[in-house]
Write a protein that holds these residues in place. Structure first.
Motif, mmCIF file in Angstrom:
data_model
loop_
_atom_site.group_PDB
_atom_site.id
_atom_site.type_symbol
_atom_site.label_atom_id
_atom_site.label_comp_id
_atom_site.label_asym_id
_atom_site.label_seq_id
_atom_site.Cartn_x
_atom_site.Cartn_y
_atom_site.Cartn_z
ATOM 1 N N MET A 1 0.841 -1.200 0.000
ATOM 2 C CA MET A 1 0.000 0.000 0.000
ATOM 3 C C MET A 1 0.874 1.247 0.000
ATOM 4 N N GLY A 2 0.220 2.360 -0.315
ATOM 5 C CA GLY A 2 0.910 3.634 -0.200
ATOM 6 C C GLY A 2 0.923 4.107 1.242
ATOM 7 N N PHE B 1 6.485 6.062 9.231
ATOM 8 C CA PHE B 1 7.419 7.076 8.742
ATOM 9 C C PHE B 1 7.042 8.437 9.300
ATOM 10 N N GLY C 1 11.980 10.318 7.380
ATOM 11 C CA GLY C 1 12.913 9.530 8.161
ATOM 12 C C GLY C 1 12.992 8.111 7.617
ATOM 13 N N PRO C 2 13.851 7.268 8.205
ATOM 14 C CA PRO C 2 14.066 5.912 7.674
ATOM 15 C C PRO C 2 12.981 4.914 8.050
ATOM 16 N N LEU D 1 3.842 14.942 -7.316
ATOM 17 C CA LEU D 1 5.240 14.635 -7.048
ATOM 18 C C LEU D 1 5.455 13.145 -7.274
ATOM 19 N N TYR E 1 7.894 10.205 -5.639
ATOM 20 C CA TYR E 1 8.848 9.836 -4.612
ATOM 21 C C TYR E 1 9.397 8.459 -4.939
ATOM 22 N N LYS F 1 11.501 5.068 -3.329
ATOM 23 C CA LYS F 1 11.760 4.435 -2.036
ATOM 24 C C LYS F 1 12.551 3.151 -2.228
ATOM 25 N N ALA G 1 13.907 -0.501 3.317
ATOM 26 C CA ALA G 1 14.432 -0.111 4.630
ATOM 27 C C ALA G 1 14.848 1.354 4.697
ATOM 28 N N GLU G 2 14.354 2.157 3.765
ATOM 29 C CA GLU G 2 14.616 3.594 3.813
ATOM 30 C C GLU G 2 13.303 4.351 3.661
ATOM 31 N N GLY G 3 13.302 5.627 4.055
ATOM 32 C CA GLY G 3 12.131 6.450 3.815
ATOM 33 C C GLY G 3 12.080 6.910 2.373
ATOM 34 N N PRO G 4 10.889 7.321 1.914
ATOM 35 C CA PRO G 4 10.777 7.846 0.550
ATOM 36 C C PRO G 4 11.606 9.110 0.390
ATOM 37 N N PHE H 1 12.158 12.511 -2.322
ATOM 38 C CA PHE H 1 11.563 13.262 -3.408
ATOM 39 C C PHE H 1 12.390 13.113 -4.684
ATOM 40 N N PHE I 1 6.414 6.135 -5.981
ATOM 41 C CA PHE I 1 5.086 6.565 -5.563
ATOM 42 C C PHE I 1 4.691 7.827 -6.313
ATOM 43 N N PHE J 1 -0.822 9.554 -1.355
ATOM 44 C CA PHE J 1 0.078 8.625 -2.024
ATOM 45 C C PHE J 1 -0.688 7.577 -2.804
ATOM 46 N N GLY J 2 -0.165 7.223 -3.993
ATOM 47 C CA GLY J 2 -0.606 6.019 -4.657
ATOM 48 C C GLY J 2 0.020 4.809 -3.982
ATOM 49 N N LYS J 3 -0.343 3.612 -4.461
ATOM 50 C CA LYS J 3 0.154 2.390 -3.834
ATOM 51 C C LYS J 3 1.592 2.073 -4.228
#
Lengths: 116, 110
Positions: free
Chosen positions: A41-42, A90, A108-109, B34, B36, B38, B41-44, B46, B89, B100-102
């Motif tokens: 999912m988003g 997040f 963040g991570p 936008l 993004y 990903k 194990a990290e955040g998205p 930009f 995303f 956000f889309g999936k």
């Protein structure tokens, strides 16, 4: 400049336990956010804050609480954890946002939470 | 109700070829989007954005196209590289709440 930091990275909770996910940003951003991402999912917005002392609900706020006592910190509190709260969480921040804004959010991570 | 739809959960391309990731939306108030990226194990992070005053925005190997009449946008990556392998995303912006889309998982094969 560390950006957005989150602790812990991983956590396993038992049903009914509570915990606080920590989020700190060092970019002096006004806006901060909490999202959750379920598998496939988003990201869905849980809560957000437009400045110290101001918070508002996002799309999926039930079961969570937040506070924003300083510009830097935006902790997310889970009370009475349930299996449905198993997810990756997040935190994000941005300098400005709102209608017409072209600013971006910095993430963040993540914290991977499992509730058993 | 705002919605952003990415109908392809995954895409696989060969290194050097073009990757095209698609996104459809409904009821956009701001026509500002936008992308993004990903990694696991990290955040998205930009990648690129586009606003309603443009129908195209380019940044190096990445180009986003916006078709407001069709309510459709796409991200083109040319040439694709193995390091581009990630989840992408599509995101509607312009307000305090990003939608956000999936996501589409892109795999670029060497």
């Amino acid at each position: 400049n560390a950006g957005v930091t989150q602790t812990p990275k991983f956590r396993i909770l038992k049903i009914g336990q509570s915990m606080t996910l920590q989020c700190t940003q060092d970019m002096n951003h006004n806006y901060m956010y909490w999202y959750r991402q379920d598998p496939g999912m988003g990201l869905k917005l849980i809560y957000y804050s437009v400045g110290a002392g101001i918070t508002d609900k996002g799309e999926v706020p039930n079961g969570y609480n937040v506070s924003r006592s300083t510009t830097e910190d935006f902790p997310l509190r889970l009370e009475l954890a349930a299996p449905s709260q198993t997810s990756v969480y997040f935190c994000a921040s941005s300098y400005s946002i709102g209608p017409g804004s072209t600013d971006t959010q910095y993430f963040g991570p993540g914290t991977r939470l499992t509730v058993l | 109700d705002q919605q952003v739809k990415q109908n392809s959960p995954s895409l696989s391309v060969q290194e050097g070829r073009i990757s095209i990731l698609n996104c459809d939306y409904t009821n956009s108030m701001f026509d500002y989007f936008l992308w993004y990226k990903k990694y696991p194990a990290e955040g998205p992070t930009f990648l690129i954005s586009i606003s309603s005053i443009k129908d195209k925005n380019e940044d190096g190997r990445f180009t986003v196209f916006l078709n407001k009449s069709a309510k459709h946008l796409s991200l083109h990556i040319v040439p694709s590289q193995p390091g581009d392998s990630a989840v992408y995303f599509c995101v509607e912006g312009g307000s305090e709440k990003l939608v956000f889309g999936k996501g589409t998982k892109l795999t670029v094969n060497p």
